[in-house]
Design a protein around this motif. Sequence first.
Motif, PDB file in Angstrom:
ATOM      1  N   ARG A 115       0.794  13.273  -3.654  1.00  0.00           N
ATOM      2  CA  ARG A 115       0.616  13.181  -1.640  1.00  0.00           C
ATOM      3  C   ARG A 115       0.219  12.307  -0.956  1.00  0.00           C
ATOM      4  O   ARG A 115       0.658  12.790  -0.222  1.00  0.00           O
ATOM      5  CB  ARG A 115      -0.487  14.838  -1.701  1.00  0.00           C
ATOM      6  N   ARG A 116      -0.714  12.277  -1.397  1.00  0.00           N
ATOM      7  CA  ARG A 116      -1.474  10.649  -0.408  1.00  0.00           C
ATOM      8  C   ARG A 116      -0.324   9.797  -0.044  1.00  0.00           C
ATOM      9  O   ARG A 116       0.530   9.476   0.804  1.00  0.00           O
ATOM     10  CB  ARG A 116      -2.336   9.520  -1.078  1.00  0.00           C
ATOM     11  N   VAL A 117       0.267   9.135  -1.566  1.00  0.00           N
ATOM     12  CA  VAL A 117       1.815   8.396  -0.740  1.00  0.00           C
ATOM     13  C   VAL A 117       2.802   8.997  -0.281  1.00  0.00           C
ATOM     14  O   VAL A 117       3.385   8.423   0.467  1.00  0.00           O
ATOM     15  CB  VAL A 117       2.065   7.512  -2.741  1.00  0.00           C
ATOM     16  N   HIS A 133      -2.602   9.890 -14.713  1.00  0.00           N
ATOM     17  CA  HIS A 133      -4.487   8.888 -14.403  1.00  0.00           C
ATOM     18  C   HIS A 133      -4.892   9.070 -13.290  1.00  0.00           C
ATOM     19  O   HIS A 133      -6.064   8.091 -12.953  1.00  0.00           O
ATOM     20  CB  HIS A 133      -4.579   7.224 -15.146  1.00  0.00           C
ATOM     21  N   GLY A 134      -4.540  10.169 -12.260  1.00  0.00           N
ATOM     22  CA  GLY A 134      -5.081   9.893 -10.817  1.00  0.00           C
ATOM     23  C   GLY A 134      -4.028   8.892  -9.529  1.00  0.00           C
ATOM     24  O   GLY A 134      -4.030   9.611  -8.857  1.00  0.00           O
ATOM     25  N   GLY A 135      -2.959   8.498 -10.031  1.00  0.00           N
ATOM     26  CA  GLY A 135      -2.112   8.329  -9.275  1.00  0.00           C
ATOM     27  C   GLY A 135      -0.778   8.026  -9.242  1.00  0.00           C
ATOM     28  O   GLY A 135      -0.632   9.251  -9.407  1.00  0.00           O
ATOM     29  N   THR A 136       0.094   7.518  -8.232  1.00  0.00           N
ATOM     30  CA  THR A 136       1.725   7.632  -8.736  1.00  0.00           C
ATOM     31  C   THR A 136       2.322   6.880  -9.238  1.00  0.00           C
ATOM     32  O   THR A 136       2.075   5.640  -9.349  1.00  0.00           O
ATOM     33  CB  THR A 136       1.308   8.271  -7.622  1.00  0.00           C
ATOM     34  N   LEU A 161       8.883  -4.923  -0.789  1.00  0.00           N
ATOM     35  CA  LEU A 161       7.900  -5.982   0.536  1.00  0.00           C
ATOM     36  C   LEU A 161       7.545  -4.129   1.010  1.00  0.00           C
ATOM     37  O   LEU A 161       6.372  -4.590   1.438  1.00  0.00           O
ATOM     38  CB  LEU A 161       8.631  -6.994   1.527  1.00  0.00           C
ATOM     39  N   ARG A 162       7.800  -3.346   1.468  1.00  0.00           N
ATOM     40  CA  ARG A 162       7.763  -2.213   1.991  1.00  0.00           C
ATOM     41  C   ARG A 162       6.760  -2.119   0.689  1.00  0.00           C
ATOM     42  O   ARG A 162       5.723  -0.956   1.660  1.00  0.00           O
ATOM     43  CB  ARG A 162       9.220  -1.818   2.146  1.00  0.00           C
ATOM     44  N   ASN A 163       7.260  -1.178  -0.168  1.00  0.00           N
ATOM     45  CA  ASN A 163       6.419  -0.544  -1.310  1.00  0.00           C
ATOM     46  C   ASN A 163       4.900  -0.699  -1.173  1.00  0.00           C
ATOM     47  O   ASN A 163       3.758  -0.912  -1.489  1.00  0.00           O
ATOM     48  CB  ASN A 163       7.694  -0.609  -1.988  1.00  0.00           C
ATOM     49  N   GLU A 164       5.152  -2.660  -1.821  1.00  0.00           N
ATOM     50  CA  GLU A 164       3.680  -3.386  -1.177  1.00  0.00           C
ATOM     51  C   GLU A 164       2.189  -2.839  -0.091  1.00  0.00           C
ATOM     52  O   GLU A 164       1.548  -2.580  -0.344  1.00  0.00           O
ATOM     53  CB  GLU A 164       3.769  -4.381  -1.267  1.00  0.00           C
ATOM     54  N   HIS A 165       3.373  -2.996   1.094  1.00  0.00           N
ATOM     55  CA  HIS A 165       2.747  -2.505   2.141  1.00  0.00           C
ATOM     56  C   HIS A 165       2.615  -0.515   2.000  1.00  0.00           C
ATOM     57  O   HIS A 165       1.118  -0.530   2.416  1.00  0.00           O
ATOM     58  CB  HIS A 165       2.978  -2.215   3.829  1.00  0.00           C
ATOM     59  N   VAL A 166       3.088   0.443   1.511  1.00  0.00           N
ATOM     60  CA  VAL A 166       2.501   1.174   1.377  1.00  0.00           C
ATOM     61  C   VAL A 166       1.401   1.481   0.033  1.00  0.00           C
ATOM     62  O   VAL A 166       0.474   2.583   0.601  1.00  0.00           O
ATOM     63  CB  VAL A 166       3.924   2.206   0.992  1.00  0.00           C
ATOM     64  N   ARG A 167       1.658   0.537  -0.618  1.00  0.00           N
ATOM     65  CA  ARG A 167       0.863   0.611  -2.066  1.00  0.00           C
ATOM     66  C   ARG A 167      -0.944   0.543  -1.270  1.00  0.00           C
ATOM     67  O   ARG A 167      -1.902   1.223  -1.522  1.00  0.00           O
ATOM     68  CB  ARG A 167       0.034   0.068  -2.824  1.00  0.00           C
ATOM     69  N   ALA A 168      -0.719  -0.830  -0.671  1.00  0.00           N
ATOM     70  CA  ALA A 168      -2.103  -1.197   0.370  1.00  0.00           C
ATOM     71  C   ALA A 168      -2.731   0.229   0.939  1.00  0.00           C
ATOM     72  O   ALA A 168      -3.722   0.592   1.297  1.00  0.00           O
ATOM     73  CB  ALA A 168      -1.592  -2.737   1.469  1.00  0.00           C
ATOM     74  N   VAL A 169      -2.093   0.897   1.584  1.00  0.00           N
ATOM     75  CA  VAL A 169      -2.232   2.016   3.166  1.00  0.00           C
ATOM     76  C   VAL A 169      -3.193   3.279   1.642  1.00  0.00           C
ATOM     77  O   VAL A 169      -3.750   3.747   2.291  1.00  0.00           O
ATOM     78  CB  VAL A 169      -0.775   2.210   3.823  1.00  0.00           C
ATOM     79  N   ALA A 170      -1.994   3.071   1.050  1.00  0.00           N
ATOM     80  CA  ALA A 170      -2.182   4.609   0.063  1.00  0.00           C
ATOM     81  C   ALA A 170      -3.694   4.523  -0.456  1.00  0.00           C
ATOM     82  O   ALA A 170      -4.430   5.330  -0.521  1.00  0.00           O
ATOM     83  CB  ALA A 170      -1.317   5.221  -0.788  1.00  0.00           C
ATOM     84  N   GLU A 171      -3.231   3.363  -1.106  1.00  0.00           N
ATOM     85  CA  GLU A 171      -4.736   3.280  -1.669  1.00  0.00           C
ATOM     86  C   GLU A 171      -6.527   2.335  -0.894  1.00  0.00           C
ATOM     87  O   GLU A 171      -7.569   2.929  -1.368  1.00  0.00           O
ATOM     88  CB  GLU A 171      -4.300   1.993  -2.617  1.00  0.00           C
ATOM     89  N   ALA A 172      -5.812   2.417   0.057  1.00  0.00           N
ATOM     90  CA  ALA A 172      -7.574   2.299   1.344  1.00  0.00           C
ATOM     91  C   ALA A 172      -7.951   4.163   1.490  1.00  0.00           C
ATOM     92  O   ALA A 172      -8.829   3.541   1.946  1.00  0.00           O
ATOM     93  CB  ALA A 172      -6.552   1.260   2.387  1.00  0.00           C
ATOM     94  N   GLY A 173      -6.976   4.518   1.041  1.00  0.00           N
ATOM     95  CA  GLY A 173      -7.594   5.772   1.743  1.00  0.00           C
ATOM     96  C   GLY A 173      -7.289   6.637   3.294  1.00  0.00           C
ATOM     97  O   GLY A 173      -6.708   5.333   3.949  1.00  0.00           O
ATOM     98  N   GLY A 174      -8.483   7.573   3.335  1.00  0.00           N
ATOM     99  CA  GLY A 174      -8.373   7.511   4.703  1.00  0.00           C
ATOM    100  C   GLY A 174      -7.841   9.365   5.160  1.00  0.00           C
ATOM    101  O   GLY A 174      -7.238   9.556   4.824  1.00  0.00           O
ATOM    102  N   ALA A 227       3.798   1.227  -9.046  1.00  0.00           N
ATOM    103  CA  ALA A 227       2.363   1.567  -9.046  1.00  0.00           C
ATOM    104  C   ALA A 227       1.307   1.766  -8.633  1.00  0.00           C
ATOM    105  O   ALA A 227       1.247   1.122  -8.311  1.00  0.00           O
ATOM    106  CB  ALA A 227       1.740   1.093 -10.397  1.00  0.00           C
ATOM    107  N   ILE A 228       1.278   3.002  -7.497  1.00  0.00           N
ATOM    108  CA  ILE A 228      -0.193   3.051  -6.753  1.00  0.00           C
ATOM    109  C   ILE A 228      -0.892   4.044  -7.214  1.00  0.00           C
ATOM    110  O   ILE A 228      -0.941   4.848  -8.347  1.00  0.00           O
ATOM    111  CB  ILE A 228       0.614   3.891  -5.634  1.00  0.00           C
ATOM    112  N   ALA A 229      -2.568   3.925  -6.412  1.00  0.00           N
ATOM    113  CA  ALA A 229      -3.631   4.310  -7.197  1.00  0.00           C
ATOM    114  C   ALA A 229      -4.009   5.051  -6.535  1.00  0.00           C
ATOM    115  O   ALA A 229      -5.504   5.055  -6.469  1.00  0.00           O
ATOM    116  CB  ALA A 229      -4.679   2.733  -7.601  1.00  0.00           C
TER     117      ALA A 229
END
Length: 152
Positions: A15-17, A102-105, A139-152, A9-11
């Motif tokens: 498209r961002r994820v 809810h706006g997430g993925t 492990l990879r997905n935790e990094h993807v989550r952090a990057v995606a949730e950081a925005g930018g 689950a990613i907030a």
Amino acid sequence: MTLFEVSTAIAAAPRRVFDVSLEVETHTASMGGSGERAIAGVTSGRLRLGDTVTWEARYFGLRWRLTSLISACDPPGYFVDEQVKGPFKRWRHAHHFEPDGHGGTVMRDIVEFAAPLGPLGAVAEVVALNRYLPALIRLRNEHVRAVAEAGG
């Protein structure tokens, strides 16, 4: 052959994820512990349908090279990468990105793989790979989550 699925689950919007997941730099950063890097094909930026990339990394004390092809891509719903050259008899990784309402993925990774070397490879799957590879994807997905949730 082994099949496993990992859901994350990613907030952030699908498209961002999706976009973050196709970035070479996101992948290499997520695999920092193995020193993984892109050495041929598309080596930076966002991968697209038909692109290939050759990854080099150190796993189990050995240097490995794997060339993958983005064999299917339907933004922002899914893409598939498949080994065209490398250590596996078969490697197919389907990445699915579904709205959570809810706006997430919900990001779902479905991985099919088979080790080489016949019966010896089957033993390697049972003894090591069936636990190691899902943990590596998480492990990879935790990094993807952090990057995606950081925005930018």
